[in-house]
Enzyme design. Structure first.
Site, PDB file in Angstrom:
ATOM      1  N   ASP A   1      10.412  51.710  23.182  1.00 44.84           N
ATOM      2  CA  ASP A   1       9.632  51.736  21.702  1.00 44.84           C
ATOM      3  C   ASP A   1       9.608  50.288  21.006  1.00 44.84           C
ATOM      4  OD1 ASP A   1       8.305  52.519  19.489  1.00 44.84           O
ATOM      5  OD2 ASP A   1       9.682  54.247  18.828  1.00 44.84           O
TER       6      ASP A   1
ATOM      7  N   ASP B   1       1.923  58.166  16.431  1.00 40.53           N
ATOM      8  CA  ASP B   1       2.998  58.812  15.763  1.00 40.53           C
ATOM      9  C   ASP B   1       2.307  59.966  14.916  1.00 40.53           C
ATOM     10  OD1 ASP B   1       4.955  57.373  16.732  1.00 40.53           O
ATOM     11  OD2 ASP B   1       5.474  55.927  14.828  1.00 40.53           O
TER      12      ASP B   1
END
Length: 749
Positions: free
Chosen positions: A508, A570
């Protein structure tokens, strides 16, 4: 004041120009030869594309002749008008590598500032070389292929006034109708120079009306398609975030105004790079359209000492006369087969469950084991432990601490991480003999000020002198340009992967870069990051790596070189995800998309969508998964999950290797539809959705594409129709409510 020239003068000018571009054997070459060179004329030929240019004998400049559908034999020489007004002849022709100054007032592909301060260049042809196959780029991700896949032409240019050399590398992948180009600049002089801008590819289109298509957005709304007319002047976009970013993607398409998804000419340009980039499209005063992709000039200023060189990232250019969809499929095939190095490029994507939406950062060994057990009972094959597992002195119990301290939290794992991993990988997926696999989350490029790493090495965080170090999400960015930071990341990640049976990593990156010590730091950072990626993925080839940057903030070809899949957004709302995933598919294969079925009401939008609809949208990505806690999932939804997992596993091979046809788009229709056709064309799967309820209205037809018109196809093992009927008439599907969805299998008889 400029005088007007008469007709005879114009004709004389044309005849003079024709003398510099004779019709040669290269012009008469077969389009089946990947590269044909005759003297100073060059032809790159794909199965359905030709890219041709030549050297202007009077100036040594490289001039463009054609980029489009296949051409054979002699081609008409482009006529240039007489020079009147302020624009010199260089501004009235189509150029391959336009430099600054000397009468071309359009955006340059290269701008070099000499020691004396001037920025004029005069790069002229010196020589060329051809080779079968394709070399790699030093320190940069790049396409690859053997001698049967790709051929390469390198053009060498030189500026006698500054002793600067340039090498333009063109590679042609004939089966994908793709040309890949990069540029390398070398300082052969005795003084330092500064490369202020460098484009990987510059294409000058002829005088005609054109549209441009790009991908824009922000966090949780990535990859929204933007189509607009190319107007006179410069239309540009890019990134200054230090990364490719959610805001714009390093991709642009140029199309004719009448081009659609399935018909018309389309050119696609995709930059193989993960840092700040620039895309500029300029329609100049003469009506030519220049399209240019490369490093962002605002974050370059690259110093070159004597003997040093700078190589640009590669830019891919594809052409299709089968519309925007044909352009996308060319990029998809190229990236699946000639960019992604991972052995997982088109295989072995287990259905997974990520712990984040189920547990957040509040868990211990027993709670994650219970979540993994419930996942296995549903038929999940991979359990991924997200944020919160690390930190000793500064435990990661929230996003305020721990980043940089990549050691398991001893309170959460009193018997060690390996013990927890072993207990989970001993579980069996329901009704199989398959052991659950274990994955883990990292954010290695970041650091919290509340961490041992930052206290020991505050100088490792990116900063600009005494200016404040701006925090986002309570974190700073490590300066991955530094070799010591690269070594730290490699060692920290390796230690964890070597400590337990971990076969999946979610990498990430949750903020952009604000302060840098110099503009060139961004590219230095990328070179360092690529070294880290290359080292880790080579050392751990059996690990399935997934890229993530607050969702799709770094969904770019540079990451795909190393990671076969990237978390697309997301935003897991299924309605939003249709737009995001279809937008992303303009440039990137669905095989590369991570897409999950999440709990409702959705965390981002608060919307409740039926579980089947959520599952059907998610399985259009190469990596299908769940983002929920099965124990807190409504019983009806929970009961549906095993069937959706099995369905996702059934369609997954087609998603990973097949061709994608966007039949209708959510921005154009309440019935978006996508067809995937298997690699061998023996089967296809249709995804069909309804976004809004329809009362007392006829049912629309959805027409297929890409089928064999003479073949018969069984539809869900029921009725059988010809490919011609399915493409020219189509099928109908009724829905009782809004948010309806269907997955339909077509099997060639």
């Amino acid at each position: 004041m400029f005088r007007l020239v008469n007709r005879a003068t114009v004709i004389a000018s044309v005849v003079s120009f024709l003398g510099h571009c004779p019709v040669t054997a290269a012009d008469q070459s077969s389009s089946t030869d990947p590269i044909v060179v005759d003297g100073k004329t060059f032809a790159l030929n794909g199965d359905h594309v030709s890219y041709r240019f030549h050297v202007d004998n009077s100036t040594g400049d490289l001039l463009s002749d054609h980029f489009g559908g296949s051409v054979t034999g002699p081609i008409p020489t482009e006529i240039t008008g007489a020079v009147n007004g302020w624009v010199g002849r260089p501004g009235r022709i189509r150029r391959e590598f336009p430099d600054q100054g000397r009468g071309d007032f359009r955006i340059p592909a290269i701008r070099i500032r000499q020691t004396e301060g001037y920025t004029v260049s005069d790069l002229q042809y010196r020589s060329h070389e051809t080779k079968r196959g394709k070399p790699t780029l030093p320190g940069l991700p790049s396409t690859f292929g053997d001698e049967d896949d790709v051929s390469t032409l390198v053009i060498h240019l030189y500026d006698d006034y500054s002793d600067v050399a340039a090498a333009l590398s063109y590679s042609i992948f004939p089966k994908q109708d793709a040309i890949v180009r990069s540029a390398s600049i070398k300082n052969k002089g005795k003084s330092n120079i500064t490369v202020e801008s460098l484009a990987s590819l510059s294409v000058d289109f002829p005088y005609e009306d054109l549209d441009m298509i790009s991908l824009r957005g922000d966090w949780a709304r990535e990859a929204h398609r933007e189509r607009r007319k190319v107007e006179y002047g410069i239309q540009s976009f890019g990134s200054l975030t230090g990364y490719a970013s959610h805001l714009h993607n390093p991709f642009v398409s140029i199309v004719n105004p009448e081009t659609t998804e399935s018909s018309g000419e389309a050119w696609g340009f995709s930059l193989i790079y993960s840092g700040s980039f620039s895309v500029e499209v300029e329609k100049g005063s003469q009506g030519f359209t220049r399209t240019m992709l490369g490093l962002n000039p605002s974050q370059l200023s690259w110093n070159l000492g004597p003997g040093e060189n700078l190589t640009s990232p590669e830019c891919v250019a594809v052409y299709s006369n089968n519309g925007i969809g044909g352009m996308s499929r060319s990029l998809h095939r190229l990236y699946r087969n000639h960019l992604i190095k991972s052995k997982f490029a088109t295989a072995d994507r287990p259905a997974l469950l990520n712990s984040w939406e189920g547990l957040g950062s509040t868990f211990n060994e027993s709670t994650i084991y219970e979540l993994a057990r419930e996942s296995a009972d549903l038929g999940i094959k991979m359990f991924v432990l997200d944020d919160g597992w690390f930190g000793d002195k500064y435990p990661r119990t929230s996003d305020t601490a721990g980043l940089g301290d990549w050691v398991p939290n001893p309170r959460r794992f009193p018997e060690g991480l390996a013990h927890a991993v072993n207990s989970i990988t001993d579980l069996k997926a329901a009704n199989t003999s398959t052991n659950l696999r274990f994955g883990i989350w990292f954010e290695p490029e970041m650091v919290n000020p509340n961490s041992s790493l930052y206290h020991e090495h505050p100088d490792w965080a990116l900063h600009a002198g005494s200016y404040p170090r701006t925090q986002t999400r309570n974190q700073l960015v490590l300066n991955v340009a530094l070799p010591e930071v690269q070594e730290f990341i490699i060692e920290a990640v390796s230690n964890i992967l070597n400590s337990a049976d971990i076969t999946y990593v979610k990498w990430d990156n949750n903020r952009g870069i604000h302060e840098m010590p110099s503009p060139s730091t961004d590219h230095q950072y990328m070179l360092g990051l690529y070294r880290v990626f290359d080292n880790l993925t080579t050392t751990f080839p059996d690990v399935l790596w997934e890229g993530c940057a607050s969702g799709g903030g770094r969904f770019d070809p540079g990451v795909l070189q190393y990671f076969p899949q990237i978390w697309a957004s997301d935003d897991t709302d299924a309605i939003e995800r249709i737009t995001i995933q279809l937008g992303t598919s303009l440039a990137y294969p669905p095989s590369a998309m991570g897409a999950h079925l999440s709990a409702v009401p959705n965390q981002q939008t608060g919307r409740t969508v039926p579980v089947d609809f959520r599952g059907h949208v998610a399985m259009m990505g190469g990596s299908f998964g769940l983002e929920l806690d099965p124990a807190n999932t409504p019983e009806a939804d929970r009961a549906a999950l095993p069937g959706l997992i099995k369905l996702a596993e059934k369609v997954n091979p087609i998603i990973l290797k097949g061709d994608m046809y966007r039949l209708s788009l959510p921005e154009d229709s309440d019935w978006p539809a996508v067809l995937f056709i298997s690699e061998d064309s023996s089967e296809a799967v249709l995804f069909y959705f309804q976004l809004n309820p329809r009362v007392d209205q006829a049912i629309p037809w959805v027409r297929m594409q890409g089928l064999d018109p003479t073949a018969m196809y069984s539809v869900d093992d029921n009725a059988t129709y010809s490919g011609a009927t399915l493409m020219n008439l189509g099928l109908q599907f009724p829905f009782d409510t809004e948010y309806g969805s269907k997955v339909v299998f077509l099997e060639k008889q």
